[in-house]
Design a protein around this motif. Sequence first.
Motif, PDB file in Angstrom:
ATOM      1  N   GLU A  29       0.814  -1.215   0.000  1.00 17.26           N
ATOM      2  CA  GLU A  29       0.000   0.000   0.000  1.00 17.26           C
ATOM      3  C   GLU A  29       0.854   1.275   0.000  1.00 17.26           C
ATOM      4  OE1 GLU A  29      -3.743   2.055   2.335  1.00 17.26           O
ATOM      5  OE2 GLU A  29      -2.623   0.476   3.351  1.00 17.26           O
ATOM      6  N   ARG A  30       1.911   1.300   0.784  1.00 21.90           N
ATOM      7  CA  ARG A  30       2.758   2.499   0.861  1.00 21.90           C
ATOM      8  C   ARG A  30       3.372   2.813  -0.496  1.00 21.90           C
ATOM      9  NH1 ARG A  30       8.247   3.258   1.447  1.00 21.90           N
ATOM     10  NH2 ARG A  30       8.476   1.028   1.621  1.00 21.90           N
ATOM     11  N   ILE A  31       3.872   1.792  -1.173  1.00 16.96           N
ATOM     12  CA  ILE A  31       4.487   2.009  -2.487  1.00 16.96           C
ATOM     13  C   ILE A  31       3.435   2.449  -3.498  1.00 16.96           C
ATOM     14  CG2 ILE A  31       5.669   0.855  -4.406  1.00 16.96           C
ATOM     15  CD1 ILE A  31       7.152  -0.797  -2.246  1.00 16.96           C
ATOM     16  N   PHE A  32       2.248   1.844  -3.424  1.00 21.66           N
ATOM     17  CA  PHE A  32       1.157   2.233  -4.311  1.00 21.66           C
ATOM     18  C   PHE A  32       0.797   3.703  -4.117  1.00 21.66           C
ATOM     19  CE2 PHE A  32      -3.394   2.976  -4.846  1.00 21.66           C
ATOM     20  CZ  PHE A  32      -3.529   2.706  -6.197  1.00 21.66           C
ATOM     21  N   LEU A  33       0.659   4.135  -2.857  1.00 20.32           N
ATOM     22  CA  LEU A  33       0.294   5.530  -2.565  1.00 20.32           C
ATOM     23  C   LEU A  33       1.387   6.503  -3.003  1.00 20.32           C
ATOM     24  CD1 LEU A  33      -1.395   5.060   0.922  1.00 20.32           C
ATOM     25  CD2 LEU A  33      -2.522   5.539  -1.268  1.00 20.32           C
ATOM     26  N   GLU A  34       2.642   6.133  -2.778  1.00 24.68           N
ATOM     27  CA  GLU A  34       3.747   6.986  -3.206  1.00 24.68           C
ATOM     28  C   GLU A  34       3.773   7.099  -4.734  1.00 24.68           C
ATOM     29  OE1 GLU A  34       7.210   5.252  -1.409  1.00 24.68           O
ATOM     30  OE2 GLU A  34       6.727   6.052   0.575  1.00 24.68           O
ATOM     31  N   ALA A  35       3.533   5.983  -5.422  1.00 22.15           N
ATOM     32  CA  ALA A  35       3.504   5.998  -6.890  1.00 22.15           C
ATOM     33  C   ALA A  35       2.361   6.874  -7.396  1.00 22.15           C
ATOM     34  CB  ALA A  35       3.364   4.575  -7.430  1.00 22.15           C
ATOM     35  N   GLU A  36       1.208   6.783  -6.756  1.00 25.80           N
ATOM     36  CA  GLU A  36       0.072   7.628  -7.136  1.00 25.80           C
ATOM     37  C   GLU A  36       0.403   9.110  -6.933  1.00 25.80           C
ATOM     38  OE1 GLU A  36      -3.196   7.093  -8.479  1.00 25.80           O
ATOM     39  OE2 GLU A  36      -2.025   5.350  -9.084  1.00 25.80           O
ATOM     40  N   ALA A  37       1.078   9.422  -5.842  1.00 20.71           N
ATOM     41  CA  ALA A  37       1.470  10.809  -5.578  1.00 20.71           C
ATOM     42  C   ALA A  37       2.413  11.319  -6.670  1.00 20.71           C
ATOM     43  CB  ALA A  37       2.120  10.922  -4.200  1.00 20.71           C
ATOM     44  N   VAL A  38       3.373  10.491  -7.057  1.00 21.61           N
ATOM     45  CA  VAL A  38       4.316  10.882  -8.117  1.00 21.61           C
ATOM     46  C   VAL A  38       3.565  11.089  -9.427  1.00 21.61           C
ATOM     47  CG1 VAL A  38       6.267  10.099  -9.525  1.00 21.61           C
ATOM     48  CG2 VAL A  38       6.339   9.850  -7.043  1.00 21.61           C
ATOM     49  N   ARG A  39       2.644  10.183  -9.752  1.00 23.15           N
ATOM     50  CA  ARG A  39       1.862  10.331 -10.993  1.00 23.15           C
ATOM     51  C   ARG A  39       1.039  11.608 -10.974  1.00 23.15           C
ATOM     52  NH1 ARG A  39       2.072   4.500 -11.154  1.00 23.15           N
ATOM     53  NH2 ARG A  39       0.432   4.214  -9.606  1.00 23.15           N
ATOM     54  N   LEU A  40       0.459  11.949  -9.831  1.00 26.08           N
ATOM     55  CA  LEU A  40      -0.327  13.173  -9.708  1.00 26.08           C
ATOM     56  C   LEU A  40       0.559  14.406  -9.890  1.00 26.08           C
ATOM     57  CD1 LEU A  40      -2.997  14.619  -9.021  1.00 26.08           C
ATOM     58  CD2 LEU A  40      -2.340  14.460  -6.620  1.00 26.08           C
ATOM     59  N   ILE A  41       1.720  14.383  -9.280  1.00 25.44           N
ATOM     60  CA  ILE A  41       2.661  15.501  -9.426  1.00 25.44           C
ATOM     61  C   ILE A  41       3.070  15.653 -10.887  1.00 25.44           C
ATOM     62  CG2 ILE A  41       5.017  16.259  -8.902  1.00 25.44           C
ATOM     63  CD1 ILE A  41       4.556  14.966  -6.074  1.00 25.44           C
ATOM     64  N   LEU A  42       3.418  14.553 -11.534  1.00 28.76           N
ATOM     65  CA  LEU A  42       3.821  14.605 -12.943  1.00 28.76           C
ATOM     66  C   LEU A  42       2.685  15.109 -13.834  1.00 28.76           C
ATOM     67  CD1 LEU A  42       5.844  11.286 -13.125  1.00 28.76           C
ATOM     68  CD2 LEU A  42       6.774  13.604 -13.346  1.00 28.76           C
ATOM     69  N   ALA A  43       1.472  14.671 -13.553  1.00 24.94           N
ATOM     70  CA  ALA A  43       0.318  15.128 -14.335  1.00 24.94           C
ATOM     71  C   ALA A  43       0.132  16.635 -14.200  1.00 24.94           C
ATOM     72  CB  ALA A  43      -0.946  14.389 -13.896  1.00 24.94           C
ATOM     73  N   ASN A  44       0.266  17.151 -12.988  1.00 26.25           N
ATOM     74  CA  ASN A  44       0.129  18.598 -12.774  1.00 26.25           C
ATOM     75  C   ASN A  44       1.254  19.368 -13.455  1.00 26.25           C
ATOM     76  OD1 ASN A  44      -2.204  19.479 -10.991  1.00 26.25           O
ATOM     77  ND2 ASN A  44      -1.464  17.673  -9.931  1.00 26.25           N
ATOM     78  N   CYS A  45       2.435  18.792 -13.503  1.00 22.89           N
ATOM     79  CA  CYS A  45       3.553  19.440 -14.189  1.00 22.89           C
ATOM     80  C   CYS A  45       3.348  19.406 -15.708  1.00 22.89           C
ATOM     81  CB  CYS A  45       4.873  18.774 -13.814  1.00 22.89           C
ATOM     82  SG  CYS A  45       5.356  19.068 -12.101  1.00 22.89           S
ATOM     83  N   GLN A  46       2.818  18.304 -16.220  1.00 24.62           N
ATOM     84  CA  GLN A  46       2.610  18.183 -17.657  1.00 24.62           C
ATOM     85  C   GLN A  46       1.510  19.111 -18.157  1.00 24.62           C
ATOM     86  OE1 GLN A  46       2.081  13.937 -17.903  1.00 24.62           O
ATOM     87  NE2 GLN A  46       4.267  13.577 -18.215  1.00 24.62           N
ATOM     88  N   THR A  47       0.523  19.412 -17.317  1.00 22.00           N
ATOM     89  CA  THR A  47      -0.545  20.331 -17.723  1.00 22.00           C
ATOM     90  C   THR A  47      -0.154  21.795 -17.528  1.00 22.00           C
ATOM     91  OG1 THR A  47      -1.608  20.316 -15.544  1.00 22.00           O
ATOM     92  CG2 THR A  47      -2.358  18.664 -17.158  1.00 22.00           C
ATOM     93  N   GLY A  48       0.983  22.021 -16.878  1.00 17.22           N
ATOM     94  CA  GLY A  48       1.421  23.386 -16.636  1.00 17.22           C
ATOM     95  C   GLY A  48       0.906  23.983 -15.349  1.00 17.22           C
ATOM     96  N   GLU A  49       0.117  23.219 -14.609  1.00 21.27           N
ATOM     97  CA  GLU A  49      -0.399  23.691 -13.323  1.00 21.27           C
ATOM     98  C   GLU A  49       0.755  23.966 -12.356  1.00 21.27           C
ATOM     99  OE1 GLU A  49      -3.559  24.657 -10.702  1.00 21.27           O
ATOM    100  OE2 GLU A  49      -3.696  24.087 -12.800  1.00 21.27           O
ATOM    101  N   TRP A  50       1.726  23.060 -12.356  1.00 21.50           N
ATOM    102  CA  TRP A  50       2.928  23.204 -11.551  1.00 21.50           C
ATOM    103  C   TRP A  50       4.124  23.163 -12.485  1.00 21.50           C
ATOM    104  CZ3 TRP A  50       1.500  18.728  -7.698  1.00 21.50           C
ATOM    105  CH2 TRP A  50       0.381  19.107  -6.945  1.00 21.50           C
ATOM    106  N   GLN A  51       5.284  23.573 -11.988  1.00 20.24           N
ATOM    107  CA  GLN A  51       6.514  23.519 -12.771  1.00 20.24           C
ATOM    108  C   GLN A  51       7.485  22.550 -12.115  1.00 20.24           C
ATOM    109  OE1 GLN A  51       8.239  27.358 -13.266  1.00 20.24           O
ATOM    110  NE2 GLN A  51       6.678  28.041 -14.686  1.00 20.24           N
ATOM    111  N   MET A  52       8.101  21.724 -12.940  1.00 27.57           N
ATOM    112  CA  MET A  52       9.092  20.793 -12.420  1.00 27.57           C
ATOM    113  C   MET A  52      10.473  21.319 -12.774  1.00 27.57           C
ATOM    114  SD  MET A  52       9.377  16.655 -12.763  1.00 27.57           S
ATOM    115  CE  MET A  52       9.739  16.507 -14.486  1.00 27.57           C
ATOM    116  N   LEU A  53      11.404  21.149 -11.869  1.00 26.45           N
ATOM    117  CA  LEU A  53      12.781  21.486 -12.180  1.00 26.45           C
ATOM    118  C   LEU A  53      13.623  20.242 -12.024  1.00 26.45           C
ATOM    119  CD1 LEU A  53      14.840  22.116  -9.451  1.00 26.45           C
ATOM    120  CD2 LEU A  53      12.987  23.720  -9.125  1.00 26.45           C
TER     121      LEU A  53
END
Length: 103
Positions: A34-58
């Motif tokens: 479960e912990r790895i699943f939740l962490e992976a979901e968090a990373v996917r959410l962060i990447l999705a927000n960066c890809q839409t331009g909502e957030w910026q990744m460096l």
Amino acid sequence: MQIKYHTQQNVPMEFLIYLDVCCLNRPFDDQTQERIFLEAEAVRLILANCQTGEWQMLVSEAIDNELKHTPDSDRKRQMKLWTASVIIKISLTEREHPKCVKT
């Protein structure tokens, strides 16, 4: 639904996100825990927000270097895609003082 974050003064906040290679690898890890699943979901959410331009990744030169040593070519290819569209890249000088460079 789009979530906007604001400061106490009602000023919109911008997110600048740094994910190291360990984080970028998390979506490829075994999701049965479960912990790895939740962490992976968090990373996917962060990447999705960066890809839409909502957030910026460096990214940094350290990520480039670590990706060169990633043995799994499919993982490496996907992580390079995720980091290819960044606007800000941290470059380390000879003295190892961070310097931000717009790409």
